[in-house]
Design a protein around this motif. Sequence first.
Motif, PDB file in Angstrom:
ATOM      1  N   LEU A  34     -15.085 -29.457 -24.229  1.00 41.92           N
ATOM      2  CA  LEU A  34     -16.269 -28.668 -24.560  1.00 41.92           C
ATOM      3  C   LEU A  34     -16.046 -27.188 -24.251  1.00 41.92           C
ATOM      4  N   ALA A  35     -15.433 -26.912 -23.123  1.00 39.47           N
ATOM      5  CA  ALA A  35     -15.117 -25.525 -22.785  1.00 39.47           C
ATOM      6  C   ALA A  35     -14.167 -24.930 -23.816  1.00 39.47           C
ATOM      7  N   GLY A  36     -13.222 -25.740 -24.285  1.00 38.49           N
ATOM      8  CA  GLY A  36     -12.285 -25.283 -25.308  1.00 38.49           C
ATOM      9  C   GLY A  36     -12.943 -24.994 -26.637  1.00 38.49           C
ATOM     10  N   ASN A  37     -14.156 -25.531 -26.825  1.00 37.77           N
ATOM     11  CA  ASN A  37     -14.917 -25.272 -28.041  1.00 37.77           C
ATOM     12  C   ASN A  37     -15.963 -24.179 -27.843  1.00 37.77           C
ATOM     13  N   GLY A  38     -15.839 -23.433 -26.767  1.00 36.89           N
ATOM     14  CA  GLY A  38     -16.664 -22.247 -26.579  1.00 36.89           C
ATOM     15  C   GLY A  38     -17.892 -22.395 -25.723  1.00 36.89           C
ATOM     16  N   TYR A  39     -18.223 -23.614 -25.304  1.00 34.47           N
ATOM     17  CA  TYR A  39     -19.412 -23.811 -24.466  1.00 34.47           C
ATOM     18  C   TYR A  39     -19.184 -23.271 -23.054  1.00 34.47           C
ATOM     19  N   HIS A  40     -20.249 -22.773 -22.452  1.00 35.53           N
ATOM     20  CA  HIS A  40     -20.248 -22.446 -21.027  1.00 35.53           C
ATOM     21  C   HIS A  40     -20.620 -23.745 -20.306  1.00 35.53           C
ATOM     22  N   VAL A  41     -19.644 -24.369 -19.671  1.00 38.63           N
ATOM     23  CA  VAL A  41     -19.804 -25.750 -19.222  1.00 38.63           C
ATOM     24  C   VAL A  41     -20.006 -25.860 -17.718  1.00 38.63           C
ATOM     25  N   THR A  42     -21.045 -26.593 -17.352  1.00 40.20           N
ATOM     26  CA  THR A  42     -21.243 -27.073 -15.987  1.00 40.20           C
ATOM     27  C   THR A  42     -20.974 -28.568 -16.007  1.00 40.20           C
ATOM     28  N   ALA A  43     -20.107 -29.035 -15.130  1.00 40.76           N
ATOM     29  CA  ALA A  43     -19.800 -30.468 -15.061  1.00 40.76           C
ATOM     30  C   ALA A  43     -20.007 -30.913 -13.626  1.00 40.76           C
ATOM     31  N   PHE A  44     -20.818 -31.969 -13.445  1.00 36.18           N
ATOM     32  CA  PHE A  44     -21.111 -32.373 -12.078  1.00 36.18           C
ATOM     33  C   PHE A  44     -20.885 -33.857 -11.872  1.00 36.18           C
ATOM     34  N   ASP A  45     -20.662 -34.197 -10.626  1.00 40.54           N
ATOM     35  CA  ASP A  45     -20.517 -35.594 -10.220  1.00 40.54           C
ATOM     36  C   ASP A  45     -21.042 -35.708  -8.806  1.00 40.54           C
ATOM     37  N   ILE A  46     -21.549 -36.889  -8.464  1.00 43.92           N
ATOM     38  CA  ILE A  46     -22.055 -37.107  -7.112  1.00 43.92           C
ATOM     39  C   ILE A  46     -20.926 -37.251  -6.108  1.00 43.92           C
ATOM     40  N   SER A  47     -19.716 -37.539  -6.611  1.00 43.53           N
ATOM     41  CA  SER A  47     -18.565 -37.769  -5.749  1.00 43.53           C
ATOM     42  C   SER A  47     -17.781 -36.491  -5.479  1.00 43.53           C
ATOM     43  N   ASN A  48     -17.683 -36.110  -4.202  1.00 42.56           N
ATOM     44  CA  ASN A  48     -16.865 -34.962  -3.821  1.00 42.56           C
ATOM     45  C   ASN A  48     -15.418 -35.150  -4.270  1.00 42.56           C
ATOM     46  N   SER A  49     -14.915 -36.378  -4.099  1.00 41.16           N
ATOM     47  CA  SER A  49     -13.516 -36.649  -4.419  1.00 41.16           C
ATOM     48  C   SER A  49     -13.248 -36.521  -5.914  1.00 41.16           C
ATOM     49  N   ALA A  50     -14.207 -36.933  -6.741  1.00 40.16           N
ATOM     50  CA  ALA A  50     -14.046 -36.793  -8.188  1.00 40.16           C
ATOM     51  C   ALA A  50     -13.947 -35.319  -8.574  1.00 40.16           C
ATOM     52  N   ILE A  51     -14.822 -34.488  -8.002  1.00 37.06           N
ATOM     53  CA  ILE A  51     -14.793 -33.059  -8.313  1.00 37.06           C
ATOM     54  C   ILE A  51     -13.495 -32.427  -7.810  1.00 37.06           C
ATOM     55  N   ASP A  52     -13.011 -32.843  -6.649  1.00 38.33           N
ATOM     56  CA  ASP A  52     -11.721 -32.340  -6.157  1.00 38.33           C
ATOM     57  C   ASP A  52     -10.597 -32.672  -7.131  1.00 38.33           C
TER      58      ASP A  52
END
Length: 220
Positions: free
Chosen positions: A79-97
């Motif tokens: 999505l970011a590669g298609n020009g969107y300003h992207v926020t991506a979230f997850d409840i898991s700290n480890s997933a975001i890491d």
Amino acid sequence: MGHTKEETQDLARLYAKQGDPDGWFEEFYARAGGDIQKIYWADLQPNPMLLTWLKQQRGGAGKKAVLVGCGLGDDAEVLAGNGYHVTAFDISNSAIDMCRHRFPDSLVDYQIADLFNRPPSWRQSFDLVYECNTVQILTGANRNRAIQAITDLVAVGGDLIVSCRSGQKNEDPGTFPVPLDRNEIDGFIRAGLIEAEFISYDDDQTPPVPHYFAVYRRQL
């Protein structure tokens, strides 16, 4: 340990008995120790149906997108590669890491956040909301809560994409994840959106797994 489908089911049941039905997500990702190959459900590539949808659009320049339960980040990056300003979230700290480690130069704003306790500023503020396979791994009342909370992220005139496994009501209660039947996915309509596109299809697994790919819109 804890990376097979059966072990994941056991982990989810354990947390549910402890009164924390969604608490197992962090332990699941943490057990991987940063090894993305141990996340058995991750395809490590963008959703093909999302890629097809994006080809039909005019790009996301100037538009805000959010990914619910972003996992390992592949859909967020496309999505970011298609020009969107992207926020991506997850409840898991480890997933975001893991996302930040995989994509160190990413334009995506990866955040640790809880769908049920998200920043108030996110309410109806995204032109595109992308939900892939999150509701189907929730249980009980949290499934409808999630549908309501996801809908609440969609801006006026914005779109919501939902990609998930599909099934029939009253399937085997031991099934994991639990597919959405047509009545359940129609919850996004009952929450205030209109259906703009709806595709029912079988994926390329052996044996094939039935899926829904739907686009909903908040009217102007």
